[in-house]
Write an enzyme that holds these catalytic residues in place. Structure first.
Site, PDB file in Angstrom:
ATOM      1  CG  HIS A  17      23.169  -3.996 -48.457  1.00 53.31           C
ATOM      2  ND1 HIS A  17      22.623  -3.208 -47.473  1.00 53.31           N
ATOM      3  CD2 HIS A  17      22.453  -5.145 -48.438  1.00 53.31           C
ATOM      4  CE1 HIS A  17      21.634  -3.836 -46.888  1.00 53.31           C
ATOM      5  NE2 HIS A  17      21.509  -5.016 -47.445  1.00 53.31           N
TER       6      HIS A  17
ATOM      7  CE  LYS B  70      18.862  -4.191 -50.089  1.00 55.48           C
ATOM      8  NZ  LYS B  70      18.256  -4.083 -48.757  1.00 55.48           N
ATOM      9  CB  THR B  71      12.901  -7.231 -51.044  1.00 55.87           C
ATOM     10  OG1 THR B  71      14.155  -7.641 -50.506  1.00 55.87           O
ATOM     11  CG2 THR B  71      12.121  -8.459 -51.484  1.00 55.87           C
TER      12      THR B  71
ATOM     13  CE  LYS C  60      21.926  -8.515 -44.898  1.00 52.82           C
ATOM     14  NZ  LYS C  60      21.974  -8.006 -46.295  1.00 52.82           N
TER      15      LYS C  60
ATOM     16  NE  ARG D 100      21.226  -7.275 -40.224  1.00 53.58           N
ATOM     17  CZ  ARG D 100      21.818  -6.158 -39.828  1.00 53.58           C
ATOM     18  NH1 ARG D 100      22.952  -6.210 -39.164  1.00 53.58           N
ATOM     19  NH2 ARG D 100      21.277  -4.980 -40.085  1.00 53.58           N
TER      20      ARG D 100
ATOM     21  CG  ASP E 153      19.947  -8.033 -49.217  1.00 53.07           C
ATOM     22  OD1 ASP E 153      19.599  -6.855 -49.030  1.00 53.07           O
ATOM     23  OD2 ASP E 153      20.603  -8.673 -48.384  1.00 53.07           O
TER      24      ASP E 153
ATOM     25  CB  SER F  60      16.843  -4.280 -43.643  1.00 57.99           C
ATOM     26  OG  SER F  60      17.815  -5.231 -43.983  1.00 57.99           O
TER      27      SER F  60
ATOM     28  NE  ARG G  79      13.919  -9.385 -42.653  1.00 56.70           N
ATOM     29  CZ  ARG G  79      14.618  -8.559 -43.423  1.00 56.70           C
ATOM     30  NH1 ARG G  79      14.718  -8.786 -44.713  1.00 56.70           N
ATOM     31  NH2 ARG G  79      15.220  -7.511 -42.900  1.00 56.70           N
TER      32      ARG G  79
END
Length: 545
Positions: free
Chosen positions: A216, A238-239, A197, A54, A253, A234, A318
């Protein structure tokens, strides 16, 4: 393949393909995109070009009368004039009108039918269309209704650079959002995560106005419906941690918390796959098959095999896949009120305990602080972990002041009695470069102990620097790992690092002193001076157990 009779955005030049299937998007990507290829697993491999993460410094929000008083203006949300947005939009539409073909994908943001948002994506690359087909909730999945007119349109002309002569445009990359028009315009970056996002940023504006907390976080639930939330930026897990074979995945997410409970915003997952292994992350590995998009990975041209350890393109490799690829996904992605809320942090200082229980005041302090380390490759220019504070564990995507989301979270916790924990997935035995990352197996064991209520029957001690309650035992984790000081070469070295981190906390929280009451402010770490005085004491921190 059918094309739209009347193109969106007034496009007349390209062939416009409306809601193409996954198979058609594969066909077009392999035929028309030189960077596209097939992995041996059946996933589509794509490259995002120069930008592999990003570009938050290039995001702008149009200053508009109906929303400007709601916006948290500053470095996160920088203002753009309506005239500048119109010029950027003209550039983007003009580029797409010159393209040979354009893809339109319609989908929903939000699994709760009462608060969902209709999103239309207009883009040039088949891989971008497949990415958003995975990340939105598709009308053709589970009998979801379609729509004629979107609430929001994403205009992705990422192959075309933004004109830096436009007022407020500092680089050839531009991510511009107009709430009044309901449009997101992307120029100068082909990184697909900007679309994802951008939708989340929009939800962070719309949902609080409806009394719904946008978050988030990832979420999962036990077979009997006990929901857990995992907050974190990130790279904090989390994932990975929400992908639990013993539990049902609600989402990885982004979620909303309403009076009815939790609802996933998305229809898929966007997992980091650097160093991915089937042994450590079996659910993610199994999800990488036909329909998934692997982004910026290195592929063997002869076998199609992916080398997940190869970071020559980026460390931010990713994979985007529909949540249906997860065997135990909860569909639709909704659940009850959470029993457990877990704040994930990646502590590069090796100071915070691997697991701790938070009071209500500590929960607010650490939620507002949002401490973690930026993980290499998540953003452009980040090459190694850097200590950072990101309000609500998602400052780059917040639209309103962090206090708005913090107050809403506090109210939800008070209403539901949710337990709050902090899990440090960062370093142990010394800071980055000296210590090591806390093994994933230990972190999973801590999460299991929380879910199994195994920590309800153990003793707790208070760490001297941050005042956090640390368990003296956790099944599956060596006791010495639970004490962050024990792995350091010296007590003095640990306390000096703790004092340094505490100073950063105090410095950061000063910006929120006017919106946090005295009890929340007092829930932070001890003063650096107090921690430094502890270096004279001979006993280890865990002596207080």
């Amino acid at each position: 393949m059918p094309a739209m009779d009347n193109g969106p955005l007034g496009l007349t030049g390209p062939v416009v393909h409306k809601d193409p299937t996954t198979a058609i998007l594969y066909e077009h990507a392999l035929r028309h995109d030189a960077a596209a290829a097939l992995a041996d697993s059946g996933a589509l491999v794509a490259l995002s070009g120069e930008k592999t993460g990003r570009s938050p410094g290039d995001k702008r929000i149009v200053r508009e009368a109906q929303s400007e008083n709601d916006i948290w203006w500053g470095p996160v949300n920088r203002a753009l004039t309506g005239e500048a947005f119109a010029a950027l939009r003209q550039q983007a539409v003009g580029h797409l009108d010159r393209a040979e073909r354009v893809y339109v994908v319609d989908g929903w943001a939000g699994a709760d039918a009462g608060s969902r948002v209709a999103v239309r994506v207009v883009c040039e690359r088949p891989y971008h269309a497949l990415f958003m087909r995975n990340m939105l909730i598709m009308p053709d999945a589970g009998g979801e209704p379609g729509f004629e007119t979107p609430d929001v349109t994403i205009i992705n002309a990422g192959r075309h650079p933004a004109d830096t002569g436009i007022d407020g445009v500092d680089s050839p990359t531009s991510i511009a959002l107009s709430f009044a028009r309901g449009e997101l315009v992307i120029l100068g970056t082909e990184y697909a995560g900007e679309m994802k996002k951008g939708v989340f940023t929009l939800m962070n504006h719309l949902m609080p106005a409806r009394g719904i907390l946008s978050m988030h976080c990832s979420a999962n639930a036990s077979v009997d419906g006990q929901v857990s939330l995992f907050f974190g930026l990130s790279g904090t897990g989390k994932t990975t941690l929400s992908a639990d074979p013993r539990r049902r995945l609600i989402g990885d997410d982004e979620h909303c918390w309403s009076d009815q409970g939790i609802a996933n915003i998305e229809g898929g997952c966007y997992a980091k796959v650097i160093d991915l292994s089937a042994e450590a992350e079996p659910q993610i590995s199994a999800a990488i098959r036909f329909g998934a998009v692997l982004e910026n990975v290195v592929r063997d041209p002869d076998t199609g095999a992916i080398d997940y350890s190869d970071d020559r393109i980026t460390q931010n490799t990713r994979c985007a896949y529909p949540i249906e690829h997860v065997d135990n996904a909860q569909l639709p992605g909704v659940g009850g009120h959470p029993r457990d809320i877990i704040l994930l942090t990646c502590d590069a200082f090796s100071v915070l305990p691997p697991v701790s229980r938070l009071t209500a005041e500590q929960a607010m302090y650490h939620f507002i602080s949002g401490y973690t380390a930026k993980v290499a490759g998540t953003e452009m220019g980040v090459t190694e972990p850097q200590a950072t504070f990101s309000a609500c564990f998602g400052a780059p995507f917040l639209v309103r002041h962090p206090a708005v989301y913090a107050r809403m979270l506090a109210e939800r916790i008070e209403q539901t009695g949710s337990r709050v924990w902090m899990i440090n997935t960062g370093w142990t035995g010394g800071p980055y470069g000296i210590g090591r990352r806390i093994p994933l197996g230990y972190t999973r064991a801590m999460i299991d102990a929380i879910h199994d209520n195994a920590l309800e029957s153990v003793g707790f001690w208070t760490d001297p620097a941050f005042g956090l309650s640390v368990p003296d035992h956790c099944p599956g984790v060596p006791n010495e790992v639970l004490d962050p000081m024990s792995g350091w070469p010296s007590r003095r070295g640990y306390l000096e690092a703790a004092a340094e981190l505490a100073a950063l906390f105090h410095q950061n929280f000063a910006a929120y002193a006017d919106v946090a009451d005295a009890a929340i402010q007092a829930a932070g770490p001890a003063s650096p001076e107090h921690i430094q005085r502890e270096t004279a004491e001979p006993q280890p921190a865990s002596a207080a157990k």
